[in-house]
Motif scaffolding. Structure first.
Motif, PDB file in Angstrom:
ATOM      1  N   ILE A 127     -29.105  12.264  -0.809  1.00 29.39           N
ATOM      2  CA  ILE A 127     -29.668  10.710  -0.903  1.00 29.39           C
ATOM      3  C   ILE A 127     -29.174  10.132   0.285  1.00 29.39           C
ATOM      4  O   ILE A 127     -30.086   9.216   1.014  1.00 29.39           O
ATOM      5  N   GLN A 128     -28.134  10.595   0.804  1.00 26.63           N
ATOM      6  CA  GLN A 128     -27.606   9.892   2.047  1.00 26.63           C
ATOM      7  C   GLN A 128     -28.696  10.301   3.176  1.00 26.63           C
ATOM      8  O   GLN A 128     -28.975   9.600   4.093  1.00 26.63           O
ATOM      9  N   GLN A 129     -29.094  11.672   3.247  1.00 24.16           N
ATOM     10  CA  GLN A 129     -29.969  12.239   4.069  1.00 24.16           C
ATOM     11  C   GLN A 129     -31.224  11.318   4.028  1.00 24.16           C
ATOM     12  O   GLN A 129     -31.931  11.057   5.146  1.00 24.16           O
ATOM     13  N   THR A 130     -31.568  11.243   2.837  1.00 24.92           N
ATOM     14  CA  THR A 130     -32.901  10.346   2.679  1.00 24.92           C
ATOM     15  C   THR A 130     -32.639   8.966   3.290  1.00 24.92           C
ATOM     16  O   THR A 130     -33.662   8.508   3.872  1.00 24.92           O
ATOM     17  N   ILE A 131     -31.659   8.117   3.006  1.00 19.21           N
ATOM     18  CA  ILE A 131     -31.569   6.837   3.597  1.00 19.21           C
ATOM     19  C   ILE A 131     -31.353   6.965   5.077  1.00 19.21           C
ATOM     20  O   ILE A 131     -32.027   6.196   5.811  1.00 19.21           O
TER      21      ILE A 131
ATOM     22  N   PHE B 266     -43.857  19.478  -5.682  1.00 21.18           N
ATOM     23  CA  PHE B 266     -43.399  17.703  -5.842  1.00 21.18           C
ATOM     24  C   PHE B 266     -42.163  17.681  -6.400  1.00 21.18           C
ATOM     25  O   PHE B 266     -41.253  17.035  -5.949  1.00 21.18           O
ATOM     26  N   GLN B 267     -41.887  18.879  -7.505  1.00 24.21           N
ATOM     27  CA  GLN B 267     -40.246  18.846  -7.743  1.00 24.21           C
ATOM     28  C   GLN B 267     -39.351  19.030  -6.960  1.00 24.21           C
ATOM     29  O   GLN B 267     -38.402  18.600  -6.727  1.00 24.21           O
ATOM     30  N   SER B 268     -39.736  20.071  -5.706  1.00 20.48           N
ATOM     31  CA  SER B 268     -38.715  20.135  -4.929  1.00 20.48           C
ATOM     32  C   SER B 268     -38.534  19.186  -3.835  1.00 20.48           C
ATOM     33  O   SER B 268     -37.506  18.893  -3.386  1.00 20.48           O
ATOM     34  N   ILE B 269     -39.619  18.471  -3.655  1.00 23.59           N
ATOM     35  CA  ILE B 269     -39.360  17.372  -2.772  1.00 23.59           C
ATOM     36  C   ILE B 269     -38.665  16.214  -3.205  1.00 23.59           C
ATOM     37  O   ILE B 269     -37.598  15.706  -2.606  1.00 23.59           O
ATOM     38  N   ILE B 270     -38.633  15.917  -4.643  1.00 24.96           N
ATOM     39  CA  ILE B 270     -37.796  15.014  -5.335  1.00 24.96           C
ATOM     40  C   ILE B 270     -36.482  15.674  -5.226  1.00 24.96           C
ATOM     41  O   ILE B 270     -35.452  14.866  -5.094  1.00 24.96           O
ATOM     42  N   GLU B 271     -36.203  16.755  -5.754  1.00 28.11           N
ATOM     43  CA  GLU B 271     -34.998  17.618  -5.826  1.00 28.11           C
ATOM     44  C   GLU B 271     -34.306  17.358  -4.243  1.00 28.11           C
ATOM     45  O   GLU B 271     -33.066  16.893  -4.377  1.00 28.11           O
ATOM     46  N   GLY B 272     -35.051  17.585  -3.377  1.00 29.10           N
ATOM     47  CA  GLY B 272     -34.490  17.901  -1.962  1.00 29.10           C
ATOM     48  C   GLY B 272     -34.358  16.529  -1.374  1.00 29.10           C
ATOM     49  O   GLY B 272     -33.336  16.228  -0.403  1.00 29.10           O
ATOM     50  N   SER B 273     -34.887  15.404  -1.881  1.00 29.40           N
ATOM     51  CA  SER B 273     -34.429  14.021  -1.565  1.00 29.40           C
ATOM     52  C   SER B 273     -33.435  13.225  -2.401  1.00 29.40           C
ATOM     53  O   SER B 273     -32.793  12.329  -1.740  1.00 29.40           O
ATOM     54  N   LEU B 274     -33.532  13.589  -3.327  1.00 33.75           N
ATOM     55  CA  LEU B 274     -32.743  12.738  -4.289  1.00 33.75           C
ATOM     56  C   LEU B 274     -31.665  13.644  -5.123  1.00 33.75           C
ATOM     57  O   LEU B 274     -30.860  13.062  -5.987  1.00 33.75           O
ATOM     58  N   GLY B 275     -31.611  14.906  -4.903  1.00 28.08           N
ATOM     59  CA  GLY B 275     -30.905  15.936  -5.870  1.00 28.08           C
ATOM     60  C   GLY B 275     -29.413  15.655  -6.160  1.00 28.08           C
ATOM     61  O   GLY B 275     -28.620  15.787  -7.087  1.00 28.08           O
ATOM     62  N   THR B 276     -28.786  15.497  -4.821  1.00 26.70           N
ATOM     63  CA  THR B 276     -27.318  15.247  -4.789  1.00 26.70           C
ATOM     64  C   THR B 276     -27.106  13.993  -3.869  1.00 26.70           C
ATOM     65  O   THR B 276     -27.950  13.559  -3.243  1.00 26.70           O
ATOM     66  N   GLU B 277     -25.854  13.767  -3.848  1.00 27.82           N
ATOM     67  CA  GLU B 277     -25.448  12.542  -3.232  1.00 27.82           C
ATOM     68  C   GLU B 277     -25.711  12.714  -1.802  1.00 27.82           C
ATOM     69  O   GLU B 277     -26.308  11.751  -1.059  1.00 27.82           O
TER      70      GLU B 277
END
Lengths: 361, 308
Positions: A61-65, A47-58
């Protein structure tokens, strides 16, 4: 089951509703954690990595959007159909057909000025996606044909057809024998706004439009009535067949638009796998959002985090990204199940035997 | 031609199992659209058990348990918690697909161990296998195919000749009336949803253990949905389901056969045929209005005793 007393709730306040819903989400996360433990994975780290991987760096975050864009627009399309209880499972195929039409325009009219070309591509994609949804819609309207299977089969037909083009008539002769469609000309690529392709603006625009369509237009109201009961709609003098067809044109058109966005901004060409499961995930997100357009936007952002986090898991921890869909499925099971507790009150009553004894005494 | 028809049986067997599984589920009044997911769960667990233990029987058992387990989730959420059957079934498909690619990822490219493939090798049935024409087509197959025949025959007997089958159909036709006459509706629904799911799991296992004995994550590729369509086509009759499934099995291998015969058709266009045919069948079925071709009256409705 006599010791369980189930009664229908008549009034549920907002607070209780929020508690039950939150509880369902929390339980689903605990449960998916348990599944991960069974497979020998550390759920906390996952779960930590999922959050890190989706919001960790700018960049992440762009990839998530970027992943939230196709998901949101598809879910909005699905929502319009589901509101009518028309089970449109054909999002994948409608996306693929949209991409196909956009590619046709991009590859044949690449000399047009960029804004005109992009608008033409989007229009063609929406028409193609709408057409792919129109076929099952017209059969449902005229003959009552089961739309679930029809729309689903249309997915496979579309994907096989584009695969055929990719390996056959549309194969790029300059790709050294690789089964690829020619890359789009520069004019056919969506521009970037604030570091992310312009699709995100379309996603927000569509959210607002669908919100107003469903809340404050006659058509939106009619769609809702048809979904609740054909009889009511008929009694009110509505043209049910027309409503089904129009709503499905909107539904398929939105999915088609997703095909154009993905082909133009992500793949920069046409590939058979362009929909990459968004058509299916969107069904979940639309349902989780209780078919509300604005809620859909937020649920899709959350699921985009799951998808992006899943992709990161695969790279960083060598854990299959399918973990994300297992989590998705588990979450939805719990949310579906929790509806019961919103409608019914469950009391653990004393054993009926005991109470009668007392009465006798 | 004989070889082609025999191959149709092999290609149709997973569809036979899944179709009869879904048919039993639907006869008891539940529309479980999770067939694709349950087949995938059965396929991956069957393959995993075969690969890790080398035991064909454990493989089959695990596949049935996985399919039945998926169905049990569906039963819990729809029968006990009364959620929407369509959406729950779709979720089961998404869950099953994720489950299969997650569990199967480390096994991609692995083959079924020899002990298992030997067990599922083709064997000619005594006497029946020697019948001219029919023998080589129907009775020189693997154990699984014979099991599928048995499932069809037994489900016909069960549905139309036994008390339990009659009760079960009553639940599917009118749960409230069945309840009033003392039939335990919830128990019947659970039992048939789970049994149907187990059959779907076995259908998936056939694909992973025999059709393509090397693990690949997309073994099922829409066959679960074709099974759902075949139930409609078969008008909820197991014998017609057998015929339909073999016909569809034939369509799915048509492309390869035509290529082998020298027709220069694109494989991808021929691959479209089963899906287009399914659409045609669903359309034709929706046009038939004969009484015996109708779905169970209570199909897709959840039963609430309190709202009777």
């Amino acid at each position: 089951m006599n010791w369980l007393k189930i009664t229908k709730r008549d009034n549920l306040n907002k607070k209780q509703e929020t508690i039950i819903r939150t509880l369902a989400i929390v339980l689903s996360i605990v449960c998916s954690g348990l599944i991960l433990v069974i497979f020998g994975l550390d759920p906390i780290r996952i779960f930590q990595s999922i959050i890190e991987g989706s919001l960790g760096t700018e960049l992440r975050i762009q990839q998530t959007i970027i992943k939230a864009v196709p998901l949101t627009i598809t879910a909005l399309g699905i929502l319009v159909a589901f509101k009518m209880k028309f089970w449109n499972i054909g999002g994948e195929g409608q996306i693929v057909m949209g991409a196909l039409a956009a590619a046709f325009v991009a590859l044949n009219f690449g000399n047009l000025p960029k804004p005109i070309l992009l608008v033409l591509m989007a229009a063609a994609a929406m028409v193609a996606g709408g057409f792919w949804a129109f076929i099952p819609a017209i059969f449902k309207a005229k003959m009552g044909t089961n739309e679930t299977i029809f729309t689903l089969m249309m997915n496979y037909v579309a994907i096989k057809f584009v695969t055929y083009l990719q390996y056959g008539p549309w194969m790029d002769p300059n790709a050294n024998g690789f089964p690829k469609v020619a890359p789009f000309p520069e004019n056919a690529i969506l521009p970037t706004v604030l570091g992310i392709h312009a699709g995100w603006i379309l996603a927000i625009l569509c959210t607002v439009l669908i919100y107003f369509l469903m809340k404050s237009t006659k058509l939106g109201y009619e769609i809702t009535v048809v979904g609740e009961s054909y009889e009511t709609a008929r009694y009110a003098g509505m043209n049910i067949n027309k409503i089904i067809v129009v709503a499905m044109l909107i539904s398929g058109g939105l999915c088609g638009l997703v095909g154009m966005i993905q082909a133009s901004a992500i793949e920069k060409t046409l590939v058979a796998g362009i929909s990459s499961g968004y058509g299916f995930t969107a069904i979940i997100t639309a349902w989780l959002a209780r078919l509300n357009a604005v809620a859909t936007l937020f649920v899709c952002l959350a699921f985009a985090m799951l998808i992006q986090g899943g992709a990161y898991l695969q790279l960083a921890m060598n854990v299959p990204s399918a973990v994300a869909s297992v989590v998705e499925g588990t979450v939805l099971f719990f949310v579906l199940g929790s509806e019961f507790f919103l409608q019914y009150k469950v009391n653990i009553a004393g054993r009926p035997g005991k109470t009668t004894e007392k009465e006798v005494a | 031609m004989e070889a082609f028809l025999a191959a149709c049986i092999v290609a149709g067997t997973p569809l036979v199992l899944a179709t009869v599984g879904e048919l039993i589920t639907e006869k008891s009044g539940s529309l479980n659209l999770g067939v694709e997911g349950m087949m995938l769960m059965g396929a991956v667990m069957g393959f995993s058990a075969a690969y890790n233990t080398g035991s064909p029987l454990l493989a089959v058992l695990c596949a049935a348990l996985a399919g039945g387990g998926g169905a049990l989730i569906f039963a819990l959420v729809t029968v006990t918690l009364r959620a929407n059957q369509t959406v729950t079934g779709l979720t089961l498909t998404i869950f099953g697909t994720g489950f299969a690619s997650f569990v199967g990822q480390p096994m991609i490219g692995f083959s079924v161990p020899k002990s298992v493939s030997v067990f599922f090798a083709k064997m000619s049935l005594p006497v029946l296998g020697d019948i001219p024409v029919l023998g080589p087509i129907f009775f020189r197959q693997d154990v699984f195919v014979y099991f599928a025949y048995a499932v069809v025959v037994l489900s016909c007997v069960y549905l139309y000749k036994t008390r339990l089958g009659l009760n079960m159909r009553a639940v599917g036709e009118n749960a409230a009336a069945a309840d009033a006459s003392g039939i335990p509706v919830t128990l019947y629904k659970y039992a048939h949803i789970v049994a149907g799911g187990a059959l779907c799991g076995l259908g998936g296992a056939y694909l992973a253990l025999i059709r393509v004995p090397i693990w690949q994550s997309d073994v099922v590729t829409g066959r679960g949905w074709i099974a759902v369509a075949l139930v409609i086509f078969a008008a909820w009759n197991p014998l017609k389901a057998l015929v339909g499934a073999i016909f569809f099995g034939g369509l799915s291998i048509l492309g390869l056969r035509l290529q082998a015969m020298g027709f220069s058709l694109s494989q991808y266009l021929v691959d479209m045929v089963p899906y287009v045919a399914t659409v045609v069948i669903v359309v034709i079925s929706s046009h038939r209005k004969k009484k015996e071709n109708q779905p169970p009256a209570d199909l897709g409705n959840n039963y609430f005793r309190e709202e009777r």
